[in-house]
Structure formats: C-alpha cells, structure tokens
Motif scaffolding. Sequence first.
Motif, PDB file in Angstrom:
ATOM      1  N   LEU A 281      43.976  87.883 -43.567  1.00 42.42           N
ATOM      2  CA  LEU A 281      42.962  88.748 -42.959  1.00 42.42           C
ATOM      3  C   LEU A 281      42.098  89.415 -44.025  1.00 42.42           C
ATOM      4  CD1 LEU A 281      44.965  90.334 -40.016  1.00 42.42           C
ATOM      5  CD2 LEU A 281      43.121  88.643 -39.885  1.00 42.42           C
ATOM      6  N   ARG A 282      42.684  89.777 -45.157  1.00 43.21           N
ATOM      7  CA  ARG A 282      41.899  90.357 -46.258  1.00 43.21           C
ATOM      8  C   ARG A 282      40.895  89.350 -46.789  1.00 43.21           C
ATOM      9  NH1 ARG A 282      46.069  92.491 -50.296  1.00 43.21           N
ATOM     10  NH2 ARG A 282      44.317  92.098 -51.675  1.00 43.21           N
TER      11      ARG A 282
ATOM     12  N   GLN B 248      34.502  87.840 -46.352  1.00 43.70           N
ATOM     13  CA  GLN B 248      33.423  86.906 -46.060  1.00 43.70           C
ATOM     14  C   GLN B 248      32.427  87.550 -45.085  1.00 43.70           C
ATOM     15  OE1 GLN B 248      35.546  83.661 -44.305  1.00 43.70           O
ATOM     16  NE2 GLN B 248      36.491  83.028 -46.218  1.00 43.70           N
ATOM     17  N   PRO B 249      31.157  87.687 -45.509  1.00 39.52           N
ATOM     18  CA  PRO B 249      30.174  88.320 -44.613  1.00 39.52           C
ATOM     19  C   PRO B 249      29.988  87.557 -43.301  1.00 39.52           C
ATOM     20  CG  PRO B 249      29.250  87.984 -46.816  1.00 39.52           C
ATOM     21  CD  PRO B 249      30.591  87.333 -46.796  1.00 39.52           C
ATOM     22  N   GLU B 250      30.068  86.236 -43.341  1.00 39.33           N
ATOM     23  CA  GLU B 250      29.879  85.466 -42.109  1.00 39.33           C
ATOM     24  C   GLU B 250      31.003  85.723 -41.114  1.00 39.33           C
ATOM     25  OE1 GLU B 250      31.790  81.165 -43.266  1.00 39.33           O
ATOM     26  OE2 GLU B 250      29.811  81.650 -44.029  1.00 39.33           O
ATOM     27  N   GLN B 251      32.219  85.964 -41.622  1.00 42.18           N
ATOM     28  CA  GLN B 251      33.335  86.242 -40.714  1.00 42.18           C
ATOM     29  C   GLN B 251      33.159  87.586 -40.029  1.00 42.18           C
ATOM     30  OE1 GLN B 251      35.520  84.314 -39.513  1.00 42.18           O
ATOM     31  NE2 GLN B 251      36.722  85.804 -38.392  1.00 42.18           N
TER      32      GLN B 251
ATOM     33  N   ASN C 119      36.684  79.714 -39.343  1.00 43.81           N
ATOM     34  CA  ASN C 119      36.712  80.623 -40.485  1.00 43.81           C
ATOM     35  C   ASN C 119      38.133  81.062 -40.807  1.00 43.81           C
ATOM     36  OD1 ASN C 119      34.003  80.497 -40.923  1.00 43.81           O
ATOM     37  ND2 ASN C 119      33.526  82.398 -39.891  1.00 43.81           N
ATOM     38  N   PHE C 120      38.943  81.271 -39.795  1.00 41.60           N
ATOM     39  CA  PHE C 120      40.343  81.623 -40.015  1.00 41.60           C
ATOM     40  C   PHE C 120      41.066  80.476 -40.717  1.00 41.60           C
ATOM     41  CE2 PHE C 120      44.809  82.012 -38.867  1.00 41.60           C
ATOM     42  CZ  PHE C 120      45.048  83.346 -39.177  1.00 41.60           C
ATOM     43  N   ASN C 121      40.775  79.257 -40.301  1.00 46.89           N
ATOM     44  CA  ASN C 121      41.372  78.084 -40.925  1.00 46.89           C
ATOM     45  C   ASN C 121      40.951  77.976 -42.390  1.00 46.89           C
ATOM     46  OD1 ASN C 121      42.855  75.681 -41.037  1.00 46.89           O
ATOM     47  ND2 ASN C 121      41.026  74.475 -40.634  1.00 46.89           N
ATOM     48  N   ARG C 122      39.690  78.239 -42.672  1.00 43.20           N
ATOM     49  CA  ARG C 122      39.191  78.208 -44.043  1.00 43.20           C
ATOM     50  C   ARG C 122      39.904  79.262 -44.897  1.00 43.20           C
ATOM     51  NH1 ARG C 122      33.538  79.665 -43.982  1.00 43.20           N
ATOM     52  NH2 ARG C 122      33.422  77.975 -42.493  1.00 43.20           N
TER      53      ARG C 122
END
Length: 116
Positions: free
Chosen positions: A15-16, A21-24, A97-100
């Motif tokens: 989560l950190r 990431q600004p896109e997240q 994004n979580f996967n990345r």
Amino acid sequence: MVAFFLLFRSLWRILRILFRQPEQKAVMLAVLFILTIGTFFYHTVEGMTYLDGLYFSVMTLATVGYGDLAPHTAVGKFFTIVYVLVGVGILTAMIANFNRALIEYHQKKRDESKNE
C-alpha cells in the motif's frame, strides 16, 4: 498468528508503494467518487438505504451481482448500464495498479535478499 502478522506487514508495504504513485491516488479517488455517485443515485432514485446503495454499487462494479437487489425504474436500469461500463474500467485500473505494486514489492524483496 505470525503468518497473519507477516501478511499484513507485506500488505502495508504494498500500500505504501501504491500511494507513492500519483496515478494510483487518482484512480482511488475515482473509485471513491463513482461509489459515492452510485450510492446516492440508488438511494435517491431507487429508494434503497445508503448501505444498500453502497452494497449494490460495489456488487455491480465488482461484477458479482448476487441478484438480491436490482434497479426497478427505467432510469435506474439505464444508469446501471452506464455505471457498469464506466465503473468496471476504473476498478480494473485500480486492480492493475495494485498488481504492479505487488510486482515491484517482490522485485525489491528479491534484490534485497541478493545483496545480503
């Protein structure tokens, strides 16, 4: 119990990574925004409670659709069609994004173990 603690420690680190990431941040705000819109719409138009509206919004966007709640008005049905088409894309972006971030976490962990 130790495994449970390690799992949550790993989740906290992921989560950190995500929130750096600004896109997240934008995707999370979009998810919150679309869930809020759905909750208020279903409360106002379909007469659901706020909790039922939120529940229906989440189940709809997650494409679970238990069938226990459904829109009854024509406006509600039309809104749900558009809501799914827009919302599933936003939810998919959040999952991607979580996967990345998960991949990045495991690469950092692997690199740290090689350096030791």
